[in-house]
Design a protein around this motif. Structure first.
Motif, PDB file in Angstrom:
ATOM      1  N   ASN A   1      -6.471 -10.496  -2.809  1.00 46.96           N
ATOM      2  CA  ASN A   1      -7.439  -9.742  -2.006  1.00 46.96           C
ATOM      3  C   ASN A   1      -7.807  -8.398  -2.638  1.00 46.96           C
ATOM      4  O   ASN A   1      -8.694  -7.710  -2.150  1.00 46.96           O
ATOM      5  N   LEU A   2      -7.117  -8.013  -3.707  1.00 43.96           N
ATOM      6  CA  LEU A   2      -7.370  -6.727  -4.348  1.00 43.96           C
ATOM      7  C   LEU A   2      -7.968  -6.938  -5.734  1.00 43.96           C
ATOM      8  O   LEU A   2      -7.730  -7.949  -6.381  1.00 43.96           O
ATOM      9  N   LEU A   3      -8.736  -5.958  -6.192  1.00 41.24           N
ATOM     10  CA  LEU A   3      -9.306  -6.015  -7.530  1.00 41.24           C
ATOM     11  C   LEU A   3      -8.257  -5.641  -8.565  1.00 41.24           C
ATOM     12  O   LEU A   3      -7.377  -4.829  -8.305  1.00 41.24           O
TER      13      LEU A   3
ATOM     14  N   PRO B   1      -3.290   0.635  -3.313  1.00 42.84           N
ATOM     15  CA  PRO B   1      -2.350  -0.476  -3.508  1.00 42.84           C
ATOM     16  C   PRO B   1      -1.223  -0.076  -4.456  1.00 42.84           C
ATOM     17  O   PRO B   1      -1.417   0.712  -5.375  1.00 42.84           O
ATOM     18  N   LYS B   2      -0.036  -0.628  -4.222  1.00 45.26           N
ATOM     19  CA  LYS B   2       1.083  -0.399  -5.118  1.00 45.26           C
ATOM     20  C   LYS B   2       0.843  -1.138  -6.423  1.00 45.26           C
ATOM     21  O   LYS B   2       0.169  -2.160  -6.456  1.00 45.26           O
TER      22      LYS B   2
ATOM     23  N   VAL C   1       0.854  -1.178   0.000  1.00 41.73           N
ATOM     24  CA  VAL C   1       0.000   0.000   0.000  1.00 41.73           C
ATOM     25  C   VAL C   1       0.896   1.236   0.000  1.00 41.73           C
ATOM     26  O   VAL C   1       1.904   1.280   0.683  1.00 41.73           O
ATOM     27  N   THR C   2       0.500   2.211  -0.794  1.00 44.54           N
ATOM     28  CA  THR C   2       1.223   3.475  -0.876  1.00 44.54           C
ATOM     29  C   THR C   2       0.228   4.625  -0.788  1.00 44.54           C
ATOM     30  O   THR C   2      -0.979   4.389  -0.777  1.00 44.54           O
ATOM     31  N   THR C   3       0.703   5.841  -0.709  1.00 45.64           N
ATOM     32  CA  THR C   3      -0.159   7.020  -0.609  1.00 45.64           C
ATOM     33  C   THR C   3      -0.090   7.781  -1.926  1.00 45.64           C
ATOM     34  O   THR C   3       0.995   8.053  -2.441  1.00 45.64           O
ATOM     35  N   ASP C   4      -1.274   8.145  -2.486  1.00 45.70           N
ATOM     36  CA  ASP C   4      -1.289   8.908  -3.730  1.00 45.70           C
ATOM     37  C   ASP C   4      -1.111  10.392  -3.430  1.00 45.70           C
ATOM     38  O   ASP C   4      -0.961  10.808  -2.283  1.00 45.70           O
ATOM     39  N   ARG C   5      -1.148  11.227  -4.480  1.00 46.67           N
ATOM     40  CA  ARG C   5      -0.893  12.659  -4.299  1.00 46.67           C
ATOM     41  C   ARG C   5      -1.985  13.367  -3.511  1.00 46.67           C
ATOM     42  O   ARG C   5      -1.810  14.507  -3.086  1.00 46.67           O
ATOM     43  N   TYR C   6      -3.136  12.720  -3.316  1.00 40.99           N
ATOM     44  CA  TYR C   6      -4.221  13.297  -2.522  1.00 40.99           C
ATOM     45  C   TYR C   6      -4.206  12.804  -1.086  1.00 40.99           C
ATOM     46  O   TYR C   6      -5.085  13.139  -0.306  1.00 40.99           O
ATOM     47  N   GLY C   7      -3.219  11.970  -0.730  1.00 37.14           N
ATOM     48  CA  GLY C   7      -3.109  11.466   0.631  1.00 37.14           C
ATOM     49  C   GLY C   7      -3.905  10.193   0.883  1.00 37.14           C
ATOM     50  O   GLY C   7      -3.990   9.737   2.017  1.00 37.14           O
ATOM     51  N   ARG C   8      -4.495   9.636  -0.176  1.00 33.13           N
ATOM     52  CA  ARG C   8      -5.267   8.400  -0.017  1.00 33.13           C
ATOM     53  C   ARG C   8      -4.343   7.191  -0.061  1.00 33.13           C
ATOM     54  O   ARG C   8      -3.356   7.172  -0.777  1.00 33.13           O
ATOM     55  N   LYS C   9      -4.689   6.176   0.715  1.00 32.21           N
ATOM     56  CA  LYS C   9      -3.944   4.925   0.693  1.00 32.21           C
ATOM     57  C   LYS C   9      -4.442   4.093  -0.485  1.00 32.21           C
ATOM     58  O   LYS C   9      -5.641   3.838  -0.609  1.00 32.21           O
TER      59      LYS C   9
END
Length: 97
Positions: free
Chosen positions: A45-47, A11-12, A1-9
């Protein structure tokens, strides 16, 4: 998991490579390599949002066909070819009865 430019978590991104033993135009060999790679790197576990496949070192189908006398079939990632083979085998056996 990483954080995007909007601060949302989020998946990498998953990525990887697979190599065939020799150059080939065999869709079956390419599909087997892609599916092995997919099973190895995807988190179940991820789409899945997008899949990109690129290949190189392909061999001319006409040269392979003349050499091996095989018929080629375009395959896709979302068809269960094992189930299709079983269905065609069942149809052939029911015709022979």
């Amino acid at each position: 998991v990483t954080t995007d430019r909007y601060g949302r978590k989020i998946p990498k991104h998953s990525h990887g490579t697979a190599n065939l033993e020799e150059p080939s135009s065999s869709t079956r060999l390419i599909m087997n390599a892609v599916m092995a790679l997919y099973d190895r790197i995807i988190d179940k576990n991820l789409l899945v949002r997008r899949i990109t496949v690129t290949v190189n070192h392909l061999t001319d189908e006409n040269a392979v066909r003349a050499e091996k006398q095989e018929d080629f079939v375009q395959m896709d990632l979302f068809t269960d070819y094992g189930a299709l083979e079983k269905q065609s085998a069942n149809k052939k056996s029911s015709r022979n009865l």
